[in-house]
Write a protein that holds these residues in place. Structure first.
Motif, PDB file in Angstrom:
ATOM      1  N   ASP A 153      72.726  64.717 102.539  1.00 43.64           N
ATOM      2  CA  ASP A 153      71.785  65.452 103.404  1.00 43.64           C
ATOM      3  C   ASP A 153      72.397  65.735 104.778  1.00 43.64           C
ATOM      4  O   ASP A 153      72.200  66.815 105.340  1.00 43.64           O
ATOM      5  CB  ASP A 153      70.487  64.659 103.602  1.00 43.64           C
ATOM      6  CG  ASP A 153      69.683  64.558 102.316  1.00 43.64           C
ATOM      7  OD1 ASP A 153      70.021  65.260 101.342  1.00 43.64           O
ATOM      8  OD2 ASP A 153      68.728  63.753 102.287  1.00 43.64           O
TER       9      ASP A 153
ATOM     10  N   VAL B 240      74.875  68.511 104.388  1.00 40.18           N
ATOM     11  CA  VAL B 240      74.174  69.792 104.191  1.00 40.18           C
ATOM     12  C   VAL B 240      73.740  70.345 105.545  1.00 40.18           C
ATOM     13  O   VAL B 240      73.979  71.520 105.862  1.00 40.18           O
ATOM     14  CB  VAL B 240      72.939  69.623 103.264  1.00 40.18           C
ATOM     15  CG1 VAL B 240      72.041  70.864 103.310  1.00 40.18           C
ATOM     16  CG2 VAL B 240      73.372  69.341 101.825  1.00 40.18           C
TER      17      VAL B 240
ATOM     18  N   PRO C 201      72.509  70.363  96.292  1.00 38.16           N
ATOM     19  CA  PRO C 201      72.851  70.407  97.726  1.00 38.16           C
ATOM     20  C   PRO C 201      73.389  71.768  98.164  1.00 38.16           C
ATOM     21  O   PRO C 201      73.075  72.225  99.268  1.00 38.16           O
ATOM     22  CB  PRO C 201      73.925  69.320  97.871  1.00 38.16           C
ATOM     23  CG  PRO C 201      73.737  68.414  96.694  1.00 38.16           C
ATOM     24  CD  PRO C 201      73.238  69.281  95.585  1.00 38.16           C
TER      25      PRO C 201
END
Ligand code: CP3
Length: 357
Positions: free
Chosen positions: A193, A196, A236
């Motif tokens: 995360d 990303v 992702p």
């Protein structure tokens, strides 16, 4: 080609749009546009001379004047249809405080991530001083290139960047990251995360500086079993692309899920709706086209070893690829980066063959 000076290349109208952007935007163009992954690199004597002036590889990437010069070198020599900005995917871990250095002849080294704590201690905001030099270089390069030559930005895919952050280096199969993801899936997901989020902001900045398109390199997608391919590659990257498009709806994105099988490429085409998918050396261009239909554009995928070998092997492989690409949106490229010992004469031969297709 390269201009002496131009005030505002980023705002050039569609009339002057070069071959690569026409293919990305939906046209089939023949002969196809051509560029090569790692086209700025050690096979070029002028690159080696420039590289010798930098104290280390990352300083090279972080000095916009040097990065721009490396970006333009292959364009001057071969007149490729796209320049790719000179940088590396590992500037993102560097920006996240996982200090990167490159050992000559061996590759990248980072402090490995061995605990959940190292993930939860990543800074909340990246150190932009690791990212702005590349953004600045993109602006400079865009102003120096003529309108027909596309300028590409790039980043590593979250999975591939995470594999280097966990292992601290390249390994034959990125086993350390795979093991970590099995043992600590929630923490690994938090790492993904973070990558990303930073990568989305980074790509948006690249577009705003003048990138015409970007390529997302998932060099290690091919080591993942299907369920993990979905979780760590497809999803992702879909999220990353969604964040970029939320700010820039028309952002042109090339996906490179290296090692993905036909089912994976099919899923990537549907989930990411990329402008193009880049195929690795093992993909059968005609079969992928037949499975995917007219979109996206397909890019690839001459074996870098055929280009190193030269002669009949190179010419026959190039001719086969041109045959397979002829009827649809196709961008000629390699299946992976050009190898440092590749003779320049082989690249010249390739350019001549593609241009006269
Ligand atoms: O010309 C271009 O393609 C643009 C520049 C570019 C580099 N790296 C420069 C580079 C790009 C797009 C990359 C991407 C990259 N970097 C990837 C994804 C693509 C792929 O090859 O799978 C990955 C996995 C990396 C990480 C990386 N950088 C490794 C593993 C290495 C060492 C291996 C090697 O080739 O030396 C690098 C170093 C690197 N990145 C070099 C270059 C030109 C060579 C270093 C040098 O010249 O001293």
């Amino acid at each position: 080609m390269i201009l002496d000076a131009k005030p505002d290349g980023a705002s050039q109208g569609k009339l002057l749009q070069g071959k690569l952007l026409r293919v990305l935007d939906g046209e089939a163009v023949w002969p196809p546009p051509l560029w090569m992954m790692r086209q700025a690199g050690r096979y070029l004597p002028e690159y080696r001379a420039l590289r010798a002036k930098a104290p280390d590889f990352l300083r090279f990437c972080y000095t916009p004047d040097m990065a721009v010069e490396a970006t333009l070198q292959p364009i001057r020599r071969f007149g490729f249809d796209a320049a790719i900005i000179f940088s590396d995917i590992l500037v993102v871990p560097d920006a996240l405080g996982r200090t990167v250095h490159f050992v000559t002849g061996e590759g990248p080294r980072l402090e490995p991530i061995e605990s959940i704590g190292a993930i939860d201690n990543l800074p909340l905001t990246p150190d932009w001083s690791c990212l702005t030099p590349t953004v600045e270089a993109l602006g400079q390069a865009r102003r120096m290139l003529d309108a027909e030559t596309a300028l590409l930005g790039f980043c590593g895919a979250p999975w591939t960047v995470a594999t280097y952050m966990i292992a601290g280096r390249g390994t034959p199969d990125q086993a350390p990251a795979r093991l970590f993801a099995y043992r600590e899936p929630e923490a690994f997901a938090r790492l993904i995360d973070r990558i990303v989020a930073v990568s989305a902001d980074y790509l948006v900045a690249q577009f705003q500086a003048g990138a015409d398109a970007v390529q997302i390199f998932d060099s290690w997608a091919g080591v993942l079993p299907p369920v993990d391919f979905e979780r760590w590659c497809l999803e992702p990257i879909a999220r990353l692309i969604g964040l970029v498009r939320a700010k820039l709806p028309d952002a042109r994105i090339i996906g490179f899920p290296r090692g993905a099988r036909l089912a994976g490429l099919n899923a990537a085409a549907r989930r990411w709706t990329p402008a193009a998918l880049s195929l690795d050396t093992t993909a059968d261009l005609a079969a992928v086209r037949a499975a995917l239909g007219a979109s996206p554009a397909l890019q690839g995928n001459l074996d870098p070893l055929a280009l190193l070998a030269g002669g009949a092997a190179q010419e026959e492989a190039t001719a086969r690829l041109l045959d397979a690409g002829r009827t649809s949106r196709f961008i000629f490229n390699l299946g992976h980066g050009i190898l440092p010992p590749t003779p320049i004469g082989h690249v010249e031969r390739l350019v001549a063959q593609v241009r006269s297709a």
